[in-house]
Enzyme design. Sequence first.
Site, PDB file in Angstrom:
ATOM      1  N   GLU A 290       0.563  -1.050   0.178  1.00 31.23           N
ATOM      2  CA  GLU A 290      -0.147  -0.078   0.020  1.00 31.23           C
ATOM      3  C   GLU A 290       0.559   0.967  -0.044  1.00 31.23           C
ATOM      4  O   GLU A 290       0.672   1.851  -0.546  1.00 31.23           O
ATOM      5  CB  GLU A 290      -0.930   0.231   1.296  1.00 31.23           C
ATOM      6  N   TRP A 354      -0.158  -7.120   6.099  1.00 33.49           N
ATOM      7  CA  TRP A 354      -1.663  -7.674   6.166  1.00 33.49           C
ATOM      8  C   TRP A 354      -2.609  -6.832   5.254  1.00 33.49           C
ATOM      9  O   TRP A 354      -2.314  -5.345   5.418  1.00 33.49           O
ATOM     10  CB  TRP A 354      -1.688  -6.835   7.814  1.00 33.49           C
ATOM     11  N   ASP A 356      -4.854  -4.341   3.728  1.00 26.34           N
ATOM     12  CA  ASP A 356      -6.067  -3.798   3.772  1.00 26.34           C
ATOM     13  C   ASP A 356      -7.878  -4.894   3.667  1.00 26.34           C
ATOM     14  O   ASP A 356      -7.766  -4.973   3.013  1.00 26.34           O
ATOM     15  CB  ASP A 356      -6.555  -2.615   2.971  1.00 26.34           C
ATOM     16  N   HIS A 402      -2.426   2.999  13.260  1.00 22.27           N
ATOM     17  CA  HIS A 402      -3.620   3.614  12.294  1.00 22.27           C
ATOM     18  C   HIS A 402      -3.240   2.360  11.379  1.00 22.27           C
ATOM     19  O   HIS A 402      -1.831   1.210  11.307  1.00 22.27           O
ATOM     20  CB  HIS A 402      -3.149   4.880  11.928  1.00 22.27           C
ATOM     21  N   CYS A 403      -3.467   2.080  10.711  1.00 27.56           N
ATOM     22  CA  CYS A 403      -3.045   1.432   9.171  1.00 27.56           C
ATOM     23  C   CYS A 403      -3.626   2.525   7.658  1.00 27.56           C
ATOM     24  O   CYS A 403      -2.772   3.303   7.822  1.00 27.56           O
ATOM     25  CB  CYS A 403      -4.918   0.361   9.065  1.00 27.56           C
ATOM     26  N   ARG A 409      -8.456  -2.503  10.377  1.00 28.29           N
ATOM     27  CA  ARG A 409      -7.075  -3.443  11.241  1.00 28.29           C
ATOM     28  C   ARG A 409      -6.470  -2.291  12.577  1.00 28.29           C
ATOM     29  O   ARG A 409      -6.306  -3.364  13.157  1.00 28.29           O
ATOM     30  CB  ARG A 409      -5.797  -3.633  10.268  1.00 28.29           C
ATOM     31  N   THR A 410      -7.042  -1.264  12.447  1.00 27.24           N
ATOM     32  CA  THR A 410      -6.655  -0.348  13.425  1.00 27.24           C
ATOM     33  C   THR A 410      -7.307  -1.137  14.752  1.00 27.24           C
ATOM     34  O   THR A 410      -7.533  -0.822  15.628  1.00 27.24           O
ATOM     35  CB  THR A 410      -6.554   0.999  13.320  1.00 27.24           C
TER      36      THR A 410
END
Length: 468
Positions: A290, A354, A356, A402-403, A409-410
């Site tokens: 990302e 990981w 999104d 944060h993601c 995820r957060t």
Amino acid sequence: MNLSLSDLHRQVSRLVQQESGDCTGKLRGNVAANKETTFQGLTIASGARESEKVFAQTVLSHVANIVLTQEDTAKLLQSTVKHNLNNYELRSVGNGNSVLVSLRSDQMTLQDAKVLLEAALRQESGARGHVSSHSHSVLHAPGTPVREGLRSHLDPRTPPLPPRERPHTSGHHGAGEARATAPSTVSPYGPEARAELSSRLTTLRNTLAPATNDPRYLQACGGEKLNRFRDIQCCRQTAVRADLNANYIQVGNTRTIACQYPLQSQLESHFRMLAENRTPVLAVLASSSEIANQRFGMPDYFRQSGTYGSITVESKMTQQVGLGDGIMADMYTLTIREAGQKTISVPVVHVGNWPDQTAVSSEVTKALASLVDQTAETKRNMYESKGSSAVADDSKLRPVIHCRAGVGRTAQLIGAMCMNDSRNSQLSVEDMVSQMRVQRNGIMVQKDEQLDVLIKLAEGQGRPLLNS
């Protein structure tokens, strides 16, 4: 020619054995592998071939309402991690099982098709042995549209209920309404309890959905962009700074800061927040792919040294930690310097693989939560030994998490950290998710599979899903 389930499975399996599993399938009479490109999650509008869509829809027609086991979904997750694209909208139906609601593209890899078709063959075989028990089989009738069949199976069994009263919701619709309780005869972790939990959380999510210029949420000022996503906003009452999409979160006794991945224009403010907070750990859950995707505009701010306005940052990698299932955490130290201010050192935990809008397993989630907690505790002890005033300030020494958007995820990680804290033993999953949503936005714990992980962790602790 419409291929039968067994014929389709046989052709797909043959191609997978020929090492074409990562290729997308295409169908014109018979199944073939599209070897010209890898899976990209394309739709017809964005470049998928019609033959790829025909293949994906043909597989989908055979797997409507098929129950996928945890092993099946784990195999699909492996594909998601490999391609960094989540192609499947799944819904939990209890006991760790799921059904496929829809595809997110017009493509499907042959390996994923094999997983889904084998699940369909298992269920078909089981149905033959239990013809009289048709109530246990919800197989898709020939000629019924796929989405209609799925929808009839997935409709909630209970009507939506209003959100419960809690002290932080005086400014929100539904505050102070009577609480509903699950029937005492319902299994505390069964399908009925899960459906009830989903219903209550959906109602809260809808209640918190932002309107245009909604006064409940922070609004951009001075022409600067504030939010990465228009629908993922920042609760005004708990905002950390006026120029960041970041919120103070307190779930039970667990205090954190949840935020979006900072925009390029927000980096100086983001670093200032990290320094002023005396951040004991920064957990970055956005994947490396990302960050590398220039379309997303995600500056690589924590792995590189640089200067941002009046702030200078030095980054140094310290170690790598395996969390299980191939998920890795890279550890860094950020040193933040600004003239006239104390130099602040911030430990960083970065989970780089990981994807999104997905969930990692409950075991990986527990390992990650423990790593973040231990890192934060070590740093807090350092500040305490030095007599820092931040120790007595509830707004400081909070892990910052944060993601990309700071909601999926957060929130999965924050929920696990909350369950790691013995002081929160009386909190239900409903409590934890509701508090996160009220204090940040209604999308916290974004995906059903992320909620499923929190449910599994709660079940392992004997923690209730619902408030009684």
